[in-house]
Enzyme design. Sequence first.
Site, PDB file in Angstrom:
ATOM      1  N   CYS A 141       0.836  -1.212   0.000  1.00  0.00           N
ATOM      2  CA  CYS A 141       0.000   0.000   0.000  1.00  0.00           C
ATOM      3  C   CYS A 141       0.868   1.258   0.000  1.00  0.00           C
ATOM      4  O   CYS A 141       1.718   1.420  -0.875  1.00  0.00           O
ATOM      5  CB  CYS A 141      -0.968  -0.060   1.188  1.00  0.00           C
ATOM      6  SG  CYS A 141      -2.152   1.270   1.216  1.00  0.00           S
ATOM      7  N   ASP A 150     -10.117  -4.329  -4.837  1.00  0.00           N
ATOM      8  CA  ASP A 150      -9.578  -3.303  -3.939  1.00  0.00           C
ATOM      9  C   ASP A 150     -10.346  -1.990  -4.108  1.00  0.00           C
ATOM     10  O   ASP A 150     -10.370  -1.420  -5.199  1.00  0.00           O
ATOM     11  CB  ASP A 150      -8.098  -3.096  -4.288  1.00  0.00           C
ATOM     12  CG  ASP A 150      -7.339  -2.385  -3.208  1.00  0.00           C
ATOM     13  OD1 ASP A 150      -7.980  -1.654  -2.443  1.00  0.00           O
ATOM     14  OD2 ASP A 150      -6.111  -2.548  -3.138  1.00  0.00           O
ATOM     15  N   HIS A 186      -8.332  -5.210  -0.553  1.00  0.00           N
ATOM     16  CA  HIS A 186      -7.102  -4.508  -0.184  1.00  0.00           C
ATOM     17  C   HIS A 186      -6.341  -5.229   0.931  1.00  0.00           C
ATOM     18  O   HIS A 186      -5.110  -5.258   0.919  1.00  0.00           O
ATOM     19  CB  HIS A 186      -7.447  -3.087   0.256  1.00  0.00           C
ATOM     20  CG  HIS A 186      -6.253  -2.227   0.450  1.00  0.00           C
ATOM     21  ND1 HIS A 186      -5.479  -1.786  -0.605  1.00  0.00           N
ATOM     22  CD2 HIS A 186      -5.668  -1.749   1.574  1.00  0.00           C
ATOM     23  CE1 HIS A 186      -4.488  -1.068  -0.131  1.00  0.00           C
ATOM     24  NE2 HIS A 186      -4.577  -1.029   1.172  1.00  0.00           N
TER      25      HIS A 186
END
Lengths: 383, 143
Positions: free
Chosen positions: A170, A323, A351
């Site tokens: 991320c 996601d 995610h």
Amino acid sequence: MNTTIPELIGRAHVAAWDNIEIASRIAARNALNFFDARKPDEVEKYPGVTPATEIFRLDGLRVFRYEGKTDTSGKLPMLLVPALINRSYIMDLMPGSSLAGALREAGLPVYLLDWGLPGPQHDHLPFSYFIDDVISMASDAVVRDCCCKKATDSICRTSGCNKISLLGYCMGGTMSLLHAALHPDRIARLSLLATPVNFHDDGVLSKWSRKDVFDVDAICDTIGAMDPALLQTSFQLMKPLSQYQKLKGLYESCTDPKALDSYLHLDKWVNDNIHVPRETYREYVKMTYQDNALVNNKISLGGRAVDLKTFTSPVLNIMARKDHIVPAESSRMLSEMVGGEVSEVMIDAGHIGIAMGRKARDMFAAVAKFHCGDKVNSHCIID
Amino acid sequence: MEIMENFYQDILKNARDMQNFWENRTSQMLDEYVKSQTFIGAMTKSLESSLDARKILDASVSRWAEMFNIVTKKEFDRLNQQTYDGNVRLQKIESGIQEMTRLMERQIELLAKIAKQPATAPAQATPEKTVKGKGAQGKREKA
């Protein structure tokens, strides 16, 4: 400027009612922290499941080496870089679905960069400090720990003892990418998990944080560090029914001990958030969500212009199809931006599911293969 | 009895289907709503209002603290930040020294290896000065 006192009082009154829930949550948490505060010299135990040894520490920042039985000689050390807005143990959350554990079992010397719990002493630090200085310090510690104690290791002889691989998740992926562009001679391989690159996409965060609707300066100047309760509320609002659906899922799977265990672990991590240092948050939002500097090639870190094309080593870009925080389209652009070859892997997960869980297990093998020096097929979709 | 049971099972299944349908529908509607300009506008307004309230509170508390010479958390934070910067500088110095130490150790190791290697005679450069059978070591001893 011409606001009168009655108007200000009126707005304050509205604000008090509008934000009473958030305020009460922050107050309740602060009160709990006050009574449950740790002693300043108390070091938090590593919360992951794979045995790990601390090899470096600066303030709250720590680097851990994962222990395992598999031989790691001849392999490049690998540093896991989590997001700065969450706790790092998502990489090693549960036995059987731990990314760090799987990579260590595959024979890679794996290390984890734990940002710690940022406090007021970090508020003045710019984003470049975490990207350049902190990751460099962690890399140095990894190199010292992994290569130099084994001076006869072939890696030491061939790479000059200073190269490592990076894996970012991320926001940690964006940071790893920028670090790799700053130090292309030190990063041999780079893996990115659900990493946003194009910040002007169709995602909800992109819409919410546009310059005209989101005054990041006002927030940072008023409240200082970004409070995790605010961030958490925003993430929950992105999918308003997600809390209800989570509880419904829990009710339906409450007879399955594995599912229950998974739920409890994940719920602990999701609600274990940290402050984001003030200046870092300001710079990150402006550089990414507002200016989209990576795509526009206008990145400047600590006064240094950064060109992603300078990084020519292989990159593995792993995206999640479901996601909602980092849409796959936001990551896909990476192949046009870096100088090296990019292999893409798409997973049918969300995610968080990309870093742990059943669907991510096949991906762990792909990451291990890539970091062992083998080629991973591009556009390989794992269902 | 069996007919009744099947009937109830059907009712339960249909009820569950309906629940799922409306859940999905509501979820989609809400997802679209959070992306809408109305929602973003309302959220922005709420955020601005709360920031104004916080500013008013901060200003008044700071004035009181100044008036009574009270050391505030902000001042402690500034001290903490300076200490942290000092720690980082020390850490960088330590890393530099460690790197130098490592390089020196490697250098010493390599020199020790070179010293242990059996020396070979230089190829006809100064044959008259070389002691036969002892090579460079012998040459050094002679010197």
